[in-house]
Design an enzyme around this catalytic site. Structure first.
Site, PDB file in Angstrom:
ATOM      1  CB  CYS A 137      54.964   5.988  37.890  1.00  0.00           C
ATOM      2  SG  CYS A 137      56.037   6.786  36.697  1.00  0.00           S
ATOM      3  CB  CYS A 196      54.809   9.559  38.171  1.00  0.00           C
ATOM      4  SG  CYS A 196      54.334   8.909  36.555  1.00  0.00           S
ATOM      5  CG  ASP A 255      86.434   5.457  71.269  1.00  0.00           C
ATOM      6  OD1 ASP A 255      87.515   5.990  71.555  1.00  0.00           O
ATOM      7  OD2 ASP A 255      85.520   5.270  72.093  1.00  0.00           O
ATOM      8  CG  ASP A 263      81.124   4.249  73.145  1.00  0.00           C
ATOM      9  OD1 ASP A 263      82.230   4.765  72.896  1.00  0.00           O
ATOM     10  OD2 ASP A 263      80.856   3.710  74.231  1.00  0.00           O
ATOM     11  CG  ASP A 294      84.052   8.396  69.951  1.00  0.00           C
ATOM     12  OD1 ASP A 294      85.258   8.584  69.728  1.00  0.00           O
ATOM     13  OD2 ASP A 294      83.631   7.563  70.770  1.00  0.00           O
TER      14      ASP A 294
END
Length: 709
Positions: free
Chosen positions: A19, A22, A404, A605, A609
């Site tokens: 649930c 719940c 990039d 990468d 960055d």
């Protein structure tokens, strides 16, 4: 001075969690326990993550946590030991099945017994108490704790009302269908969890450890870095390793989603979770089990499902308001027509009871988290780690994708094309440049080191470097025993008042140029070229086809080089010669230009960055990138495949469509049955059937996101 005590972090399994509302109540109550700093209960994964204050003992807190879980949902409980893999028979709710079978017999008997209700009433009551005992007990227990307006309260109120107005078959039928619905819903949710987790079942379970006595079969967590393993054909690689002997081809689909096997030879590094092909491999272990790639991936996936999308959070809040609102409407429906329209009160009480049953929000609150959980699992099976349902939600509205350049759109494997020296040999320029770059992991640095090694010389002696500094976005500085080296772009030279010769832009149109200065005097330059990644043009074309309106490049490289790459790829917006903090400003420019309904994605990468990945609506790091980029990103593509960007956007959109379908299905069918009920054309048992039926349909609809289409 002793170190400050650290908080404790526990990950626990919760069994029989069926649930969603719940689960939200459990989470709120557990957070209020003394010593609990943070608690996150992930319904979809069935996991409880706890952050505890220092010094809190497991034996003190876990019984209280388990008591809360069991109180809110009777069948749910903590699992303290990692369970063995079970089959579907073991997951059946046997207690509910027993209750259903025992209660069904007197109900059928009552329906078949001739005579009036007087003779059949004992059988109806027996069936009602057997089938509804757990519902009634839960409802009355929570009333005692001042917790109304859950499904147990609604079911109890509706069925007791039906008994009071003499609708005995209806009252029993409601409990009967409710039990059927709970059983089916339990199985549907369990099937959904199993289907998703089966996609992520890449954790190796054994390793062939090479010892003096021969091969010993051990669990991977018993293996240490430096140990040697034997990996037979068809076995899963147990730990991140380096091949010592043997050749083979690895199936990396479980990690990267790539269908083609990858050939490997001695010296190559291989990741845990891959499957060995036809060759027998002897490997040396590089990382322990906890630090292996597969452990990190699974940890990221597990943590991802705890990050809720805004629609999940809205549905949880909506359900908390919706249920008491429907109870109020049911009360008005029972009283107003008889009072003002002089209608029969029993008819309107009956219709109000139908409203109570149909108001259960189970289908609504159940389907949304399962939909996002399925989306996260489907992405992981394709080698794409999305760190939360909230990022799937943002990916679905992607309007701008910024990239990039170096290592992302281009291969990042630079080749030294030309060396220009001033007053010394070209080979000396290359040697000093290699020495200056010997501490850097940047692709340009690696290319210079490879060019130096290709002359037949050994790697530079790093002991000669007394002081090294990586100057982000500009280059490097290295102090030697007899001189100071500066190696980098024109910005670095300008900052240090180094005079450069005039630059012929046409001659260097395709080149990245590094200038070398010795003690502040220009000594020469190295021209390097970089090529577009294979498939970059096709990947960007796919992004345009799926409706991504704007593409951009944000790079630290020279303006003319970025413009040339952008021209090859058909990208109009470029931002060049930027430092990491300037990249963030460029991204914010794109965010301002973008429609607020759409998100801005950044793909990178490198270490530089990391800030812009963190600032974007969704940061995507390529798996071959730096640890800093992967840590800052919201999505990690484990392979270096740019096509995965359009793939994850399409997957996010599919997930969003399925979730919208579930919401409309739940609300639409409830509204239809409600209108029929108010008009007198639907009964309570039809309302129950519609409620549980929609919940089950929504769960199985959520599983469609796992499809590879």
């Amino acid at each position: 001075m002793p170190a400050a005590p650290q908080n404790q972090y526990w990950h626990l399994l919760v069994a029989n969690l069926g649930c969603v509302s719940c689960a939200a109540k459990m989470e709120a109550k557990i957070r209020n326990l003394p010593g609990i700093v943070r608690a996150d209960l992930d319904f979809a994964a069935g996991q409880l993550r706890l952050e505890l204050a220092p010094g809190i003992l497991q034996k003190e807190i876990l019984p209280a946590v388990d008591q809360i879980i069991h109180f809110v949902e009777k069948d749910a409980h903590l699992v303290l030991k990692q369970p063995t893999r079970s089959n579907w028979l073991e997951s059946l709710p046997w207690l509910r099945l027993l209750r259903f079978g025992t209660g069904l017999l007197p109900f059928i008997g009552a329906l078949m017994l001739p005579g009036g209700h007087f003779f059949r009433l004992p059988l109806f009551l027996a069936a009602y108490l057997i089938l509804g005992s757990d519902v009634l007990l839960a409802a009355f227990t929570r009333i005692g704790h001042k917790q109304l307006f859950d499904e147990n309260f609604l079911m109890s109120l509706a069925t007791l009302g039906a008994l009071l107005i003499g609708e005995y078959p209806e009252a029993v039928a409601v409990m009967l269908f409710y039990q059927i619905g709970e059983i089916c819903q339990h199985l549907a949710v369990d099937h959904s969890r199993r289907s998703i987790k089966a996609l992520l079942d890449i954790r190796p379970e054994q390793a062939n450890l090479i010892t003096k006595q021969g091969l010993t079969l051990v669990h991977p967590d018993q293996v240490k870095p430096g140990d040697r393993l034997q990996i037979r054909p068809g076995e899963r690689v147990p730990l991140d390793s380096r091949i010592i002997l043997g050749q083979s081809a690895l199936d990396t689909a479980a990690l990267t989603g790539e269908s083609l096997p990858r050939p490997v030879d001695p010296g190559d590094e291989i990741l845990a979770g891959c499957i060995n092909g036809s060759g027998l491999l002897t490997v040396e272990v590089l990382h322990s089990y906890g630090d292996s790639a597969v452990s990190k991936i699974l940890a990221m996936v597990e943590a991802a499902s705890a990050r809720k999308a805004s629609v999940e959070q809205f549905i949880t809040r909506f359900a908390a308001i919706y249920t008491p609102l429907m109870v109020g409407l049911a009360l008005l429906l029972a009283l107003l027509p008889p009072l003002f329209l002089h209608q029969p009160i029993m008819d309107w009480i009956y219709r109000a009871l139908i409203l109570l049953v149909i108001s259960c929000p189970c289908a609504l609150v159940l389907s949304v988290p399962l939909g996002y959980f399925g989306g996260l699992g489907a992405a992981s099976s394709r080698g794409i780690l999305v760190k939360g349902g909230n990022f799937l939600e943002k990916l679905a509205t992607a309007g701008t994708v910024a990239f990039d350049k170096t290592g992302t759109l281009t291969s990042g494997q630079f080749v030294v094309d030309h060396i220009q020296a001033a007053g010394m040999e070209a080979n000396e320029i290359l040697r000093l440049s290699a020495l200056a770059e010997s501490f850097s992991s940047h692709p340009i640095a690696q290319s210079i080191l490879m060019a130096w090694q290709s002359t037949g010389a050994e790697l530079p002696d790093q002991k000669r470097v007394r002081q090294y500094q990586d100057l982000a976005g500009r280059g490097v500085s290295a102090e030697l025993e007899d001189c100071r080296l500066l190696l980098g772009n024109s910005r670095l030279m300008k900052e240090n008042q180094v005079l450069l010769p005039e630059f012929d832009e046409k001659a260097g149109a395709d080149a990245t140029i590094l200038y070398l200065a010795i003690d502040g005097v220009y000594a020469g330059e190295i021209w390097l070229s970089d090529q577009l990644k294979v498939g970059a043009i096709g990947a960007l074309s796919k992004l345009r086809k799926i409706g991504v309106g704007q593409l951009a490049i944000i790079s630290g490289d020279r303006q003319h080089i970025v413009r040339q790459v952008a021209g090859k790829l058909g990208i109009e917006q470029i931002f060049a010669e930027l430092l990491p903090e300037q990249k963030v400003a460029a991204l914010e420019t794109l965010i301002v230009r973008q429609n607020r309904k759409n998100s801005v994605i950044y793909v990178g990468d490198g270490i530089n960055d990391a800030p812009v990945l963190a600032r974007s609506d969704v940061g995507i790091a390529l798996g071959a990138g730096s640890d800093a980029a992967i840590e800052s990103a919201d999505v990690v593509i484990l392979s270096d495949d740019l096509d995965k960007i359009s793939e994850v956007i399409c997957l996010a959109r599919k997930t969003s469509r399925i979730i919208r379908q579930n919401v409309f299905l739940a609300l639409g069918l409830k509204a239809a049955v409600l209108i029929l009920a108010v008009a007198g054309f639907a009964g309570i048992w039809q309302a129950v059937f519609a409620d549980v039926g929609v919940a089950i349909l929504a769960v199985f609809n959520s599983l469609r996101v796992l499809s590879r289409k």
